[in-house]
Design a protein around this motif. Structure first.
Motif, PDB file in Angstrom:
ATOM      1  N   LYS A  12       0.882  -0.989  -0.291  1.00 57.16           N
ATOM      2  CA  LYS A  12      -0.087  -0.219  -0.218  1.00 57.16           C
ATOM      3  C   LYS A  12       0.713   0.945   0.027  1.00 57.16           C
ATOM      4  CE  LYS A  12      -3.445   2.985   2.205  1.00 57.16           C
ATOM      5  NZ  LYS A  12      -3.427   2.820   4.414  1.00 57.16           N
ATOM      6  N   ALA A  13       0.683   1.941  -1.264  1.00 56.96           N
ATOM      7  CA  ALA A  13       1.293   3.140  -1.098  1.00 56.96           C
ATOM      8  C   ALA A  13       3.188   2.676  -1.342  1.00 56.96           C
ATOM      9  CB  ALA A  13       1.662   3.980  -0.353  1.00 56.96           C
ATOM     10  N   SER A  14       3.829   2.937  -0.149  1.00 58.17           N
ATOM     11  CA  SER A  14       5.430   3.014  -0.014  1.00 58.17           C
ATOM     12  C   SER A  14       5.527   1.188   1.265  1.00 58.17           C
ATOM     13  CB  SER A  14       6.315   3.457   0.834  1.00 58.17           C
ATOM     14  OG  SER A  14       5.993   4.265   1.530  1.00 58.17           O
ATOM     15  N   GLU A  15       4.493   0.976   1.995  1.00 58.14           N
ATOM     16  CA  GLU A  15       4.451  -0.191   3.082  1.00 58.14           C
ATOM     17  C   GLU A  15       4.245  -1.243   2.476  1.00 58.14           C
ATOM     18  OE1 GLU A  15       4.891   0.592   6.399  1.00 58.14           O
ATOM     19  OE2 GLU A  15       4.773   2.921   5.971  1.00 58.14           O
ATOM     20  N   TYR A  16       5.085  -2.310   2.947  1.00 51.94           N
ATOM     21  CA  TYR A  16       4.924  -3.294   2.444  1.00 51.94           C
ATOM     22  C   TYR A  16       3.717  -4.255   3.747  1.00 51.94           C
ATOM     23  CZ  TYR A  16       9.380  -3.146  -0.193  1.00 51.94           C
ATOM     24  OH  TYR A  16      10.123  -2.642  -1.442  1.00 51.94           O
ATOM     25  N   LEU A  17       2.798  -4.834   2.659  1.00 47.59           N
ATOM     26  CA  LEU A  17       1.956  -5.718   3.423  1.00 47.59           C
ATOM     27  C   LEU A  17       2.366  -6.875   3.908  1.00 47.59           C
ATOM     28  CD1 LEU A  17      -0.991  -6.807   4.861  1.00 47.59           C
ATOM     29  CD2 LEU A  17      -1.761  -7.441   2.434  1.00 47.59           C
ATOM     30  N   PHE A  18       3.061  -7.698   2.924  1.00 44.48           N
ATOM     31  CA  PHE A  18       3.963  -8.811   2.879  1.00 44.48           C
ATOM     32  C   PHE A  18       5.303  -8.879   1.555  1.00 44.48           C
ATOM     33  CE2 PHE A  18       3.695 -13.484   1.094  1.00 44.48           C
ATOM     34  CZ  PHE A  18       4.370 -13.463   2.296  1.00 44.48           C
ATOM     35  N   HIS A  19       5.823  -8.923   2.531  1.00 42.63           N
ATOM     36  CA  HIS A  19       7.377  -9.055   0.846  1.00 42.63           C
ATOM     37  C   HIS A  19       8.246 -10.558   1.741  1.00 42.63           C
ATOM     38  CE1 HIS A  19      11.806  -8.510  -0.076  1.00 42.63           C
ATOM     39  NE2 HIS A  19      11.573  -9.187   0.716  1.00 42.63           N
ATOM     40  N   LEU A  20       8.224 -11.286   0.532  1.00 42.63           N
ATOM     41  CA  LEU A  20       8.701 -12.096   0.144  1.00 42.63           C
ATOM     42  C   LEU A  20      10.212 -12.675  -0.788  1.00 42.63           C
ATOM     43  CD1 LEU A  20       7.100 -15.951   0.349  1.00 42.63           C
ATOM     44  CD2 LEU A  20       8.390 -15.191  -1.631  1.00 42.63           C
ATOM     45  N   ARG A  21      10.504 -12.996   0.046  1.00 40.14           N
ATOM     46  CA  ARG A  21      12.020 -12.859  -0.393  1.00 40.14           C
ATOM     47  C   ARG A  21      13.032 -14.443  -1.244  1.00 40.14           C
ATOM     48  NH1 ARG A  21      16.451 -10.411   2.189  1.00 40.14           N
ATOM     49  NH2 ARG A  21      17.235 -11.849   2.865  1.00 40.14           N
ATOM     50  N   ALA A  22      12.748 -14.866  -2.180  1.00 38.21           N
ATOM     51  CA  ALA A  22      13.076 -16.385  -1.901  1.00 38.21           C
ATOM     52  C   ALA A  22      15.157 -16.635  -2.429  1.00 38.21           C
ATOM     53  CB  ALA A  22      12.955 -16.959  -2.531  1.00 38.21           C
ATOM     54  N   ASP A  23      16.226 -16.425  -1.614  1.00 44.90           N
ATOM     55  CA  ASP A  23      17.252 -16.524  -1.953  1.00 44.90           C
ATOM     56  C   ASP A  23      17.794 -18.047  -2.421  1.00 44.90           C
ATOM     57  OD1 ASP A  23      17.506 -13.817  -1.276  1.00 44.90           O
ATOM     58  OD2 ASP A  23      17.733 -14.178   0.957  1.00 44.90           O
ATOM     59  N   PHE A  24      17.485 -18.471  -3.116  1.00 44.66           N
ATOM     60  CA  PHE A  24      18.499 -19.884  -4.002  1.00 44.66           C
ATOM     61  C   PHE A  24      20.071 -20.261  -3.260  1.00 44.66           C
ATOM     62  CE2 PHE A  24      14.809 -18.800  -6.633  1.00 44.66           C
ATOM     63  CZ  PHE A  24      14.324 -20.065  -7.312  1.00 44.66           C
ATOM     64  N   PRO A  25      19.543 -21.954  -2.546  1.00 41.07           N
ATOM     65  CA  PRO A  25      21.085 -22.264  -2.150  1.00 41.07           C
ATOM     66  C   PRO A  25      22.169 -21.970  -3.041  1.00 41.07           C
ATOM     67  CG  PRO A  25      18.921 -24.052  -2.363  1.00 41.07           C
ATOM     68  CD  PRO A  25      18.540 -22.831  -3.308  1.00 41.07           C
ATOM     69  N   ASP A  26      23.176 -21.763  -2.380  1.00 36.41           N
ATOM     70  CA  ASP A  26      24.017 -21.886  -3.114  1.00 36.41           C
ATOM     71  C   ASP A  26      25.310 -22.014  -2.439  1.00 36.41           C
ATOM     72  OD1 ASP A  26      25.238 -19.639  -0.940  1.00 36.41           O
ATOM     73  OD2 ASP A  26      25.029 -18.226  -2.814  1.00 36.41           O
ATOM     74  N   THR A  27      26.767 -21.556  -2.946  1.00 35.89           N
ATOM     75  CA  THR A  27      27.857 -22.196  -2.103  1.00 35.89           C
ATOM     76  C   THR A  27      27.863 -21.676  -0.993  1.00 35.89           C
ATOM     77  OG1 THR A  27      29.276 -20.833  -3.161  1.00 35.89           O
ATOM     78  CG2 THR A  27      29.383 -22.988  -4.260  1.00 35.89           C
ATOM     79  N   LYS A  28      27.391 -20.916  -0.065  1.00 28.94           N
ATOM     80  CA  LYS A  28      27.848 -20.151   0.976  1.00 28.94           C
ATOM     81  C   LYS A  28      26.168 -20.387   1.725  1.00 28.94           C
ATOM     82  CE  LYS A  28      28.413 -15.278  -0.949  1.00 28.94           C
ATOM     83  NZ  LYS A  28      28.525 -14.676  -1.464  1.00 28.94           N
ATOM     84  N   ASP A  29      25.170 -20.863   0.598  1.00 31.30           N
ATOM     85  CA  ASP A  29      24.419 -21.222   2.197  1.00 31.30           C
ATOM     86  C   ASP A  29      23.636 -22.285   1.173  1.00 31.30           C
ATOM     87  OD1 ASP A  29      22.161 -21.543   2.930  1.00 31.30           O
ATOM     88  OD2 ASP A  29      20.892 -19.627   2.602  1.00 31.30           O
ATOM     89  N   PRO A  30      23.966 -23.568   1.660  1.00 39.32           N
ATOM     90  CA  PRO A  30      23.332 -24.528   0.603  1.00 39.32           C
ATOM     91  C   PRO A  30      21.417 -24.718   0.796  1.00 39.32           C
ATOM     92  CG  PRO A  30      25.115 -25.194   2.677  1.00 39.32           C
ATOM     93  CD  PRO A  30      24.784 -23.403   2.236  1.00 39.32           C
ATOM     94  N   VAL A  31      21.100 -24.486   2.054  1.00 40.19           N
ATOM     95  CA  VAL A  31      19.678 -24.674   2.608  1.00 40.19           C
ATOM     96  C   VAL A  31      19.188 -23.431   1.595  1.00 40.19           C
ATOM     97  CG1 VAL A  31      17.971 -24.720   4.356  1.00 40.19           C
ATOM     98  CG2 VAL A  31      20.547 -25.125   4.195  1.00 40.19           C
TER      99      VAL A  31
END
Length: 113
Positions: A12-31
């Motif tokens: 709503k305008a610049s306010e986040y009701l919901f933010h979902l960020r998917a960070d795919f597994p990589d060598t630094k974070d295998p999960v």
């Protein structure tokens, strides 16, 4: 095929009701990680990162359904419940005016019901 991240936002305008960020597994974070959050008066609130397993795979199509309940959002991935996200103060679903999806994915279909 080389996905690293994508985000799905309900605002709503610049306010986040919901933010979902998917960070795919990589060598630094295998999960990998699925970060959920919202803002209040422009400030990020406490992140929710709990997940039983990472539900996405690079190069593989997925269906994600976000349903608004009276006090929370329900997120399903490929027909399985992934999480609930309790609404934070200041924004109600009926006040939403923007939905964004950005990052390493191609949208084949988007429905707003």
């Amino acid at each position: 095929m080389n996905a690293t991240q994508f985000t799905f936002n309900i605002l709503k305008a610049s306010e986040y009701l919901f933010h979902l960020r998917a960070d795919f597994p990589d060598t630094k974070d295998p999960v990998g990680a699925i970060v959920r959050n919202s803002t209040s008066r422009g400030e990020w609130l406490r992140e929710d990162r709990h997940m039983n397993s990472f539900p996405f795979s690079p190069g593989i199509t997925f269906d994600m359904i976000v349903t608004a309940a009276p006090d929370h959002l329900k997120v399903e991935v490929n027909g399985s419940h992934f999480c609930n996200f309790t609404y934070r103060p200041n924004i109600k679903p009926g006040e939403v005016d923007t939905i964004t999806v950005v990052g390493d994915l191609t949208i084949q279909k988007f429905e707003l019901l």
